[in-house]
Motif scaffolding. Structure first.
Motif, PDB file in Angstrom:
ATOM      1  N   TYR A  60      42.654  62.035   1.440  1.00  0.00           N
ATOM      2  CA  TYR A  60      41.317  62.610   1.539  1.00  0.00           C
ATOM      3  C   TYR A  60      40.676  62.644   0.164  1.00  0.00           C
ATOM      4  O   TYR A  60      41.350  62.874  -0.843  1.00  0.00           O
ATOM      5  CB  TYR A  60      41.366  64.033   2.082  1.00  0.00           C
ATOM      6  CG  TYR A  60      41.824  64.160   3.512  1.00  0.00           C
ATOM      7  CD1 TYR A  60      43.130  64.536   3.825  1.00  0.00           C
ATOM      8  CD2 TYR A  60      40.942  63.908   4.562  1.00  0.00           C
ATOM      9  CE1 TYR A  60      43.551  64.654   5.139  1.00  0.00           C
ATOM     10  CE2 TYR A  60      41.353  64.035   5.886  1.00  0.00           C
ATOM     11  CZ  TYR A  60      42.657  64.398   6.161  1.00  0.00           C
ATOM     12  OH  TYR A  60      43.075  64.516   7.467  1.00  0.00           O
ATOM     13  N   LYS A  65      38.617  67.587   1.270  1.00  0.00           N
ATOM     14  CA  LYS A  65      39.959  68.091   1.557  1.00  0.00           C
ATOM     15  C   LYS A  65      39.877  69.496   2.117  1.00  0.00           C
ATOM     16  O   LYS A  65      39.073  70.313   1.658  1.00  0.00           O
ATOM     17  CB  LYS A  65      40.783  68.065   0.273  1.00  0.00           C
ATOM     18  CG  LYS A  65      42.272  68.007   0.477  1.00  0.00           C
ATOM     19  CD  LYS A  65      42.984  67.751  -0.831  1.00  0.00           C
ATOM     20  CE  LYS A  65      42.739  66.345  -1.330  1.00  0.00           C
ATOM     21  NZ  LYS A  65      43.516  66.042  -2.558  1.00  0.00           N
ATOM     22  N   ASP A  66      40.666  69.772   3.118  1.00  0.00           N
ATOM     23  CA  ASP A  66      40.730  71.074   3.805  1.00  0.00           C
ATOM     24  C   ASP A  66      39.531  71.322   4.710  1.00  0.00           C
ATOM     25  O   ASP A  66      39.448  72.398   5.333  1.00  0.00           O
ATOM     26  CB  ASP A  66      40.840  72.247   2.808  1.00  0.00           C
ATOM     27  CG  ASP A  66      42.100  72.170   1.965  1.00  0.00           C
ATOM     28  OD1 ASP A  66      42.037  72.549   0.786  1.00  0.00           O
ATOM     29  OD2 ASP A  66      43.136  71.706   2.480  1.00  0.00           O
ATOM     30  N   ARG A  67      38.608  70.370   4.796  1.00  0.00           N
ATOM     31  CA  ARG A  67      37.485  70.518   5.724  1.00  0.00           C
ATOM     32  C   ARG A  67      37.448  69.399   6.768  1.00  0.00           C
ATOM     33  O   ARG A  67      37.051  69.626   7.915  1.00  0.00           O
ATOM     34  CB  ARG A  67      36.151  70.518   4.957  1.00  0.00           C
ATOM     35  CG  ARG A  67      36.002  71.669   3.990  1.00  0.00           C
ATOM     36  CD  ARG A  67      34.572  71.757   3.443  1.00  0.00           C
ATOM     37  NE  ARG A  67      34.191  70.546   2.712  1.00  0.00           N
ATOM     38  CZ  ARG A  67      33.147  69.795   3.030  1.00  0.00           C
ATOM     39  NH1 ARG A  67      32.387  70.102   4.058  1.00  0.00           N
ATOM     40  NH2 ARG A  67      32.850  68.723   2.297  1.00  0.00           N
TER      41      ARG A  67
END
Length: 127
Positions: A60, A65-67
């Motif tokens: 990513y 990242k993390d979404r």
């Protein structure tokens, strides 16, 4: 050769979610590396997320990242990108891309290795 068709884009308020789909014309799970890119007005195309053959390696961009979550359904020959917690800066045309074989490690988010591209689907995030 493989044809790619994206769908699922639209307009959404900041904080909302969308799921993009990329339908491939042939089986890709074991033969192609896949990725999502995006391009907004006046900016270069940016790698967002990539998935190696067999889905063994996922990458990513730091900005998503993390979404965002990349995934695929091998039975449907379809690649997905789940977009969560969207921000106005995520506004862009999103493209699906495929590369025959394995993209070298560290190059999954670079456009050079990808030979096949869809026409894109527009994502607009408003505040």
């Amino acid at each position: 050769q493989v044809q790619l068709v994206e769908s699922g884009g639209g307009s959404v308020q900041a904080g909302g979610s969308l799921r993009l789909s990329c339908a491939a014309s042939r089986y890709t799970y074991s033969t192609y590396s896949m990725a999502w890119f995006r391009q907004s007005l006046g900016k270069e195309r940016e790698g967002v997320a990539s998935l190696s053959r067999y889905g063994t390696t996922i990458s990513y961009a730091d900005s998503v990242k993390d979404r965002f979550i990349i995934s695929q359904d091998s039975a449907k020959n379809t690649l997905y990108l789940q977009l969560n917690s969207l921000k106005p800066e995520d506004t862009a045309m999103y493209y699906c891309a495929a590369a025959w074989g394995q993209v070298p490690n560290g190059r999954g988010l670079r456009s050079g290795p990808y030979e096949y591209w869809g026409r894109g689907t527009q994502v607009t995030v408003f505040s």
